[in-house]
Design a protein around this motif. Sequence first.
Motif, short mmCIF file in Angstrom:
data_model
loop_
_atom_site.label_atom_id
_atom_site.label_comp_id
_atom_site.label_asym_id
_atom_site.label_seq_id
_atom_site.Cartn_x
_atom_site.Cartn_y
_atom_site.Cartn_z
N ILE A 1 106.24 -63.66 92.71
CA ILE A 1 106.92 -63.20 91.50
C ILE A 1 108.20 -62.50 91.94
O ILE A 1 108.33 -62.08 93.09
N GLU A 2 109.12 -62.36 91.00
CA GLU A 2 110.38 -61.68 91.31
C GLU A 2 110.67 -60.67 90.21
O GLU A 2 110.46 -60.94 89.02
N ASN A 3 111.13 -59.49 90.62
CA ASN A 3 111.51 -58.46 89.67
C ASN A 3 112.55 -57.58 90.33
O ASN A 3 112.37 -57.16 91.47
N ILE B 1 99.73 -60.21 84.60
CA ILE B 1 100.65 -59.13 84.27
C ILE B 1 99.90 -58.21 83.32
O ILE B 1 99.46 -58.61 82.25
N LEU B 2 99.73 -56.97 83.73
CA LEU B 2 98.90 -56.04 82.97
C LEU B 2 99.64 -55.43 81.79
O LEU B 2 99.06 -55.23 80.73
#
Length: 99
Positions: free
Chosen positions: A57-59, A74-75
Motif C-alpha cells: 500500500i502507499e500513503n 483498512i480499519l
Amino acid sequence: MQMLPAVITPDCWIIQLLSARAVAEGGIVRRSGADVERLVGRQRFLHEVPRRGFRAIENAGQIVVFCNTDDVSILLRRRKKTKFLRRNLQKFSKTFGQG
C-alpha cells in the motif's frame, strides 16, 4: 557507520530489501516511494511484490509491503472532504444567518 556503495543496482536493492529479517518473519517493510522510483523503478517494484505473494500500500509517499499472504484491511477510513465541508458550511450559515 556502514558505508553504502556509490551505486547500487536495482537487483541488489531488491535482494537487500527482501532479505530483511522482517520479510523472513512475515512482517512489514517500509520504503520511500521516491527511493523506490529512483533505485528500481515503480513498475519493477510492483512486479516483484506480488510475485512473492505479498501486498503493498502507499500513503503520503511511503510504500508499506506486507510480507505475508494474509488479507489487508483498512480499519478506519477518512471522511470525505466534501461531506465535511458541506456540513460545516451549513452550520456556519445557520450560525451567522446567511442561509
